[in-house]
Design an enzyme around this catalytic site. Structure first.
Site, mmCIF file in Angstrom:
data_model
loop_
_atom_site.group_PDB
_atom_site.id
_atom_site.type_symbol
_atom_site.label_atom_id
_atom_site.label_comp_id
_atom_site.label_asym_id
_atom_site.label_seq_id
_atom_site.Cartn_x
_atom_site.Cartn_y
_atom_site.Cartn_z
ATOM 1 C CE LYS A 81 -3.714 2.105 2.749
ATOM 2 N NZ LYS A 81 -4.693 2.237 3.902
ATOM 3 C CB SER A 156 -7.627 4.311 2.827
ATOM 4 O OG SER A 156 -6.908 3.505 3.850
ATOM 5 C CB SER A 180 -8.215 1.609 5.783
ATOM 6 O OG SER A 180 -8.925 2.876 5.800
#
Length: 461
Positions: A81, A156, A180
């Site tokens: 990420k 996210s 997330s």
């Protein structure tokens, strides 16, 4: 075999490497080729680290060939990420403000993954500074859901989830400050786990939602998540069979919030499956109604401290939602943040008390299946909801509580995945993994539909 590499588990890959039926370089090249072919439709990656990945694969191949000690993820493709730093690679944090900022060092999460022998396929897309439960920013198109590219994968860590669900990486590391990891896992039919607060550190890393956030795995199976969590936490989580008769506290609609009928049906089926496994499932209410009295002020206080200066310098480079958060942070009464800090241990103690009566909690992970890009629902099951939390209100209370929580796929609603959230007491990741894996086997969620959609033999459009 080459067409099926993207569906192999960590154990299958490393076993094939050991007996030399597969090559880490061959596998890495296959994944990189898949990213080049399919990601223009998904937008799960913001950067592909081809040279780095191939170099790591060559080193992994050398170590397997020499019979050296094999680390847990040696040669396994892992996406990172874009909230974690890889030395020499840009960390955008999902923001135009950082689109040229090259990391000088690995942050702690990446350092441990690198030491485990993982092959880094690239940096995955994220909401700007992790501040949205969908994956949209000003860097480029929204990330699409591999089950339906016109729908959100959540956020996210949406790029991370999409990269695994579409078979562009075997594993992904995400971060979870308010759901997330678990929200994207639920929307894309994956396993996602948020560890106990403080278990996984990201030394010299990005700061946001600091009181609540943790790195964790996104994977197609609990077994794969178990391996990555062990690497991230510097521990080994060996599987064992949960004792029969665990007390499972089942809350079908926490805080009385509405839940889509298809989601509710699938999560109810998970509850019944736990009963069939010999556990005692008890319907309960959860005392979590004031979670946002803690979460909201502390997140805004964190944003103001870390990024408040951006409004004056770079307002035109920020997303609408980040500008909104920073403006709200400017208006935050410092007394509200102080009060939230005082309330957090009270909230955590209240949730901890639940685990004197229950071994595991079960809830829906999200209230709805994945919705169209840019169209957060204003109603759920015929009831009006707020657009900020209405679709996904069930994950964040357990960030505030600081306890481990996981989402595993438990069925489909309107042809889209549904996630069941399982939660256990602080420090009990071993139990949580074991119950999740037992339930996963009982439910036998079928991933063939999405795997076939992104198969190597897929016809070109």
């Amino acid at each position: 075999m080459a067409e099926d590499l993207h569906a192999l588990s960590v154990a299958e890959l490393t076993a094939a490497y050991r007996d030399r039926t597969l090559s880490p370089v061959e596998v890495t090249t296959s994944f990189l080729d898949r990213i080049e072919r399919f990601d223009p439709e998904l937008h799960s990656f913001v950067a592909v680290t081809r040279d780095l990945a191939l170099g790591q694969a060559v080193e992994a191949e050398r170590r397997y060939a020499n019979g050296e000690h094999v680390d847990r993820l040696l040669g396994v493709p892992v996406s990172i990420k874009d909230a974690f730093h890889i030395k020499g690679v840009v960390t955008t944090l999902g923001s135009l403000v950082h689109q040229h900022q090259v990391a000088k060092t690995d942050s702690g999460v990446v350092r441990r993954l690198r030491a485990s022998g993982a092959v880094f396929t690239g940096k995955t897309n994220t909401a700007e500074f992790g501040q949205s439960a969908t994956t949209d920013n000003l860097l480029g198109p929204d990330t699409g859901n591999p089950w339906d590219v016109g729908r959100t994968p959540g956020g996210s860590s949406g790029g991370a989830a999409a990269s695994v669900a579409a078979g562009l990486s075997t594993l992904a590391v995400g971060s979870d400050g308010g759901g997330s990891i678990r929200i994207p896992a639920a929307f894309t039919g994956l396993v996602g786990l948020k560890p106990t607060a403080g278990l996984v550190h990201d030394e010299r890393g990005f700061r946001a939602m600091t009181d609540f956030v943790s790195a964790g795995p996104l994977s197609r199976s609990v077994a794969d998540a178990r391996v990555m969590l062990g690497v991230l936490a510097d521990r080994h989580y060996q599987r064992s069979t949960p004792r029969p008769g665990l007390r499972i506290g089942y809350c079908a609609s926490p805080e009385g919030r509405p839940v889509d009928a298809g989601v509710a049906k699938s999560v109810e089926a998970a509850a019944r499956a736990l009963e069939a496994l010999g556990h005692q499932v008890v319907e309960i209410d959860l005392p979590i109604g004031d979670w946002n009295d803690v979460f909201g002020p502390l997140v805004l206080d964190d944003e103001h401290r870390e990024r408040g200066h951006l409004l004056g310098q770079y307002a035109d480079k920020l997303t609408r939602y980040e500008r909104s958060a920073l403006r709200a942070a400017q208006q935050l009464d410092p007394a509200a943040a102080q009060r939230a800090s005082e309330l957090m241990p009270v909230f955590r103690a209240r949730v901890d008390d639940l685990f004197s009566a229950y071994d595991v909690l079960l809830t829906p992970t999200v209230a709805v299946p994945a919705f169209p890009l840019g169209e957060r629902p204003s109603s759920v099951d015929g009831r009006a909801v707020d657009q900020l939390w209405g679709a996904f209100p069930f994950a964040v209370p357990f960030n505030v509580a600081g306890v481990p929580a996981a989402s595993i796929p438990c069925g489909l609603a309107d042809g889209l995945p549904v996630g069941a959230q399982l939660v256990s007491m602080a420090g009990s990741e071993a139990l949580l993994l074991d119950v999740c894996e037992q339930l996963e086997e009982a439910l036998a969620f079928d991933q063939s539909m999405v795997l076939e959609r992104w198969s190597g033999s897929r016809n070109e459009a």
